[in-house]
Design a protein around this motif. Structure first.
Motif, PDB file in Angstrom:
ATOM      1  N   UNK A 196       0.832  -1.200   0.000  1.00 27.30           N
ATOM      2  CA  UNK A 196       0.000   0.000   0.000  1.00 27.30           C
ATOM      3  C   UNK A 196       0.864   1.246   0.000  1.00 27.30           C
ATOM      4  N   UNK A 197       0.266   2.325  -0.482  1.00 23.38           N
ATOM      5  CA  UNK A 197       0.951   3.612  -0.524  1.00 23.38           C
ATOM      6  C   UNK A 197      -0.105   4.706  -0.575  1.00 23.38           C
ATOM      7  N   UNK A 198       0.169   5.805   0.094  1.00 26.91           N
ATOM      8  CA  UNK A 198      -0.721   6.962  -0.002  1.00 26.91           C
ATOM      9  C   UNK A 198       0.047   8.128  -0.584  1.00 26.91           C
ATOM     10  N   UNK A 199      -0.499   8.690  -1.633  1.00 24.93           N
ATOM     11  CA  UNK A 199       0.092   9.888  -2.207  1.00 24.93           C
ATOM     12  C   UNK A 199      -0.822  11.074  -1.921  1.00 24.93           C
ATOM     13  N   UNK A 200      -0.202  12.235  -1.840  1.00 25.90           N
ATOM     14  CA  UNK A 200      -0.911  13.442  -1.461  1.00 25.90           C
ATOM     15  C   UNK A 200      -0.711  14.530  -2.496  1.00 25.90           C
ATOM     16  N   UNK A 201      -1.620  15.470  -2.475  1.00 27.61           N
ATOM     17  CA  UNK A 201      -1.529  16.632  -3.361  1.00 27.61           C
ATOM     18  C   UNK A 201      -1.937  17.858  -2.566  1.00 27.61           C
ATOM     19  N   UNK A 202      -1.028  18.807  -2.469  1.00 30.66           N
ATOM     20  CA  UNK A 202      -1.302  20.053  -1.771  1.00 30.66           C
ATOM     21  C   UNK A 202      -1.585  21.143  -2.783  1.00 30.66           C
ATOM     22  N   UNK A 203      -2.660  21.879  -2.548  1.00 27.97           N
ATOM     23  CA  UNK A 203      -3.068  22.934  -3.473  1.00 27.97           C
ATOM     24  C   UNK A 203      -2.882  24.299  -2.836  1.00 27.97           C
ATOM     25  N   UNK A 204      -2.492  25.246  -3.648  1.00 30.17           N
ATOM     26  CA  UNK A 204      -2.379  26.626  -3.180  1.00 30.17           C
ATOM     27  C   UNK A 204      -3.679  27.357  -3.489  1.00 30.17           C
ATOM     28  N   UNK A 205      -3.871  28.476  -2.853  1.00 25.57           N
ATOM     29  CA  UNK A 205      -5.050  29.282  -3.149  1.00 25.57           C
ATOM     30  C   UNK A 205      -6.179  29.039  -2.175  1.00 25.57           C
ATOM     31  N   UNK A 206      -7.063  30.014  -2.109  1.00 27.66           N
ATOM     32  CA  UNK A 206      -8.158  29.951  -1.142  1.00 27.66           C
ATOM     33  C   UNK A 206      -9.428  29.378  -1.740  1.00 27.66           C
ATOM     34  N   UNK A 207      -9.360  28.938  -3.001  1.00 26.31           N
ATOM     35  CA  UNK A 207     -10.575  28.478  -3.661  1.00 26.31           C
ATOM     36  C   UNK A 207     -10.541  26.993  -3.941  1.00 26.31           C
ATOM     37  N   UNK A 208      -9.717  26.247  -3.210  1.00 29.16           N
ATOM     38  CA  UNK A 208      -9.572  24.813  -3.437  1.00 29.16           C
ATOM     39  C   UNK A 208     -10.913  24.095  -3.399  1.00 29.16           C
ATOM     40  N   UNK A 209     -11.765  24.490  -2.486  1.00 27.58           N
ATOM     41  CA  UNK A 209     -13.046  23.807  -2.299  1.00 27.58           C
ATOM     42  C   UNK A 209     -14.020  24.029  -3.447  1.00 27.58           C
ATOM     43  N   UNK A 210     -13.664  24.882  -4.395  1.00 27.33           N
ATOM     44  CA  UNK A 210     -14.547  25.098  -5.539  1.00 27.33           C
ATOM     45  C   UNK A 210     -14.224  24.184  -6.718  1.00 27.33           C
ATOM     46  N   UNK A 211     -13.156  23.372  -6.573  1.00 29.27           N
ATOM     47  CA  UNK A 211     -12.719  22.519  -7.671  1.00 29.27           C
ATOM     48  C   UNK A 211     -12.998  21.047  -7.381  1.00 29.27           C
ATOM     49  N   UNK A 212     -13.571  20.351  -8.347  1.00 28.31           N
ATOM     50  CA  UNK A 212     -13.489  18.895  -8.308  1.00 28.31           C
ATOM     51  C   UNK A 212     -12.037  18.529  -8.596  1.00 28.31           C
ATOM     52  N   UNK A 213     -11.589  17.432  -8.019  1.00 31.90           N
ATOM     53  CA  UNK A 213     -10.189  17.038  -8.148  1.00 31.90           C
ATOM     54  C   UNK A 213     -10.082  15.627  -8.693  1.00 31.90           C
ATOM     55  N   UNK A 217     -10.678  19.752   2.583  1.00 29.56           N
ATOM     56  CA  UNK A 217     -10.717  21.132   2.099  1.00 29.56           C
ATOM     57  C   UNK A 217     -10.092  22.105   3.100  1.00 29.56           C
ATOM     58  N   UNK A 218     -10.115  21.761   4.369  1.00 26.60           N
ATOM     59  CA  UNK A 218      -9.498  22.631   5.378  1.00 26.60           C
ATOM     60  C   UNK A 218      -7.980  22.663   5.210  1.00 26.60           C
ATOM     61  N   UNK A 219      -7.429  21.586   4.640  1.00 23.04           N
ATOM     62  CA  UNK A 219      -5.982  21.507   4.433  1.00 23.04           C
ATOM     63  C   UNK A 219      -5.599  21.707   2.973  1.00 23.04           C
ATOM     64  N   UNK A 220      -6.581  22.032   2.140  1.00 22.96           N
ATOM     65  CA  UNK A 220      -6.307  22.221   0.711  1.00 22.96           C
ATOM     66  C   UNK A 220      -5.568  21.017   0.124  1.00 22.96           C
ATOM     67  N   UNK A 221      -6.037  19.837   0.453  1.00 24.95           N
ATOM     68  CA  UNK A 221      -5.322  18.632   0.034  1.00 24.95           C
ATOM     69  C   UNK A 221      -6.268  17.558  -0.482  1.00 24.95           C
ATOM     70  N   UNK A 222      -5.723  16.761  -1.387  1.00 25.99           N
ATOM     71  CA  UNK A 222      -6.431  15.585  -1.884  1.00 25.99           C
ATOM     72  C   UNK A 222      -5.461  14.414  -1.804  1.00 25.99           C
ATOM     73  N   UNK A 223      -6.008  13.235  -1.554  1.00 27.04           N
ATOM     74  CA  UNK A 223      -5.173  12.068  -1.307  1.00 27.04           C
ATOM     75  C   UNK A 223      -5.615  10.897  -2.188  1.00 27.04           C
ATOM     76  N   UNK A 224      -4.691   9.999  -2.398  1.00 28.17           N
ATOM     77  CA  UNK A 224      -5.018   8.754  -3.074  1.00 28.17           C
ATOM     78  C   UNK A 224      -4.387   7.612  -2.272  1.00 28.17           C
ATOM     79  N   UNK A 225      -5.235   6.843  -1.614  1.00 26.84           N
ATOM     80  CA  UNK A 225      -4.778   5.672  -0.887  1.00 26.84           C
ATOM     81  C   UNK A 225      -4.820   4.488  -1.834  1.00 26.84           C
ATOM     82  N   UNK A 226      -3.672   3.862  -2.023  1.00 32.50           N
ATOM     83  CA  UNK A 226      -3.566   2.749  -2.966  1.00 32.50           C
ATOM     84  C   UNK A 226      -3.225   1.474  -2.211  1.00 32.50           C
ATOM     85  N   UNK A 227      -4.004   0.445  -2.429  1.00 36.89           N
ATOM     86  CA  UNK A 227      -3.791  -0.832  -1.759  1.00 36.89           C
ATOM     87  C   UNK A 227      -3.757  -1.944  -2.797  1.00 36.89           C
TER      88      UNK A 227
END
Length: 129
Positions: A17-34, A74-84
C-alpha cells in the motif's frame, strides 16, 4: 488559479500500500473537483479517480476500483489517493489535477482529460515484484 504539488510516491512491493498526497495553493480549493491521473512509460495519461468539490461523490477507473480510495480535506487544501493491493501495472507517474471551467455541478465527477486544467508535476510510483 490553483497550483498543485504531489508527494508521497516511491517504491513499493506488489500487494503493498501507498498513499500519495496533493497540496493545493489558493483559497478556492473547495470550488474545484479534483482528480488523479497516471501515465506509464509509452502510454497515454489515464484517469484513475476523481472526487467532487465537497467530497460527497467519487468515481474510479475500473482498473483501480476496490483497491484505491480518493479523499480530500478542504481545510488543508489537500487531496489524497490511498492505494492498496498494488500491482506491477500500477507503476506510473501519478498526477493530481483540478477541474477547469465549466465546473461540474451536483454529484458529477469529471473523468476526462480535457475537463481538468491544472496539473501538478507528478510523483513516481513504482511497484516491484
Amino acid at each position: 488559479q490553483v497550483q498543485l504539488v504531489e508527494s508521497g510516491g516511491g517504491l513499493v512491493q506488489a500487494g503493498g500500500s501507498l498513499r500519495i498526497s496533493c497540496a493545493a495553493s489558493g483559497r478556492t480549493f473547495s470550488t474545484y473537483a479534483m482528480g488523479w491521473f497516471r501515465q506509464a512509460p509509452g502510454k497515454e495519461r489515464e484517469f484513475v479517480a476523481g472526487i467532487t468539490k465537497n467530497g460527497g461523490n467519487t468515481y474510479y477507473a475500473e482498473s483501480v476500483k476496490g483497491r484505491f480510495t480518493i479523499s480530500r480535506d478542504n481545510a488543508k487544501n489537500s487531496v489524497y489517493l490511498q492505494m492498496s493491493s498494488l500491482k506491477l501495472e500500477d507503476t506510473a507517474v501519478y498526477y493530481c489535477a483540478a477541474e477547469k471551467p465549466p465546473f461540474a455541478v451536483g454529484e458529477y465527477v469529471p473523468r476526462l482529460l480535457y475537463q481538468y486544467g491544472y496539473w501538478g508535476q507528478g510523483t513516481q510510483v513504482t511497484v516491484s515484484s
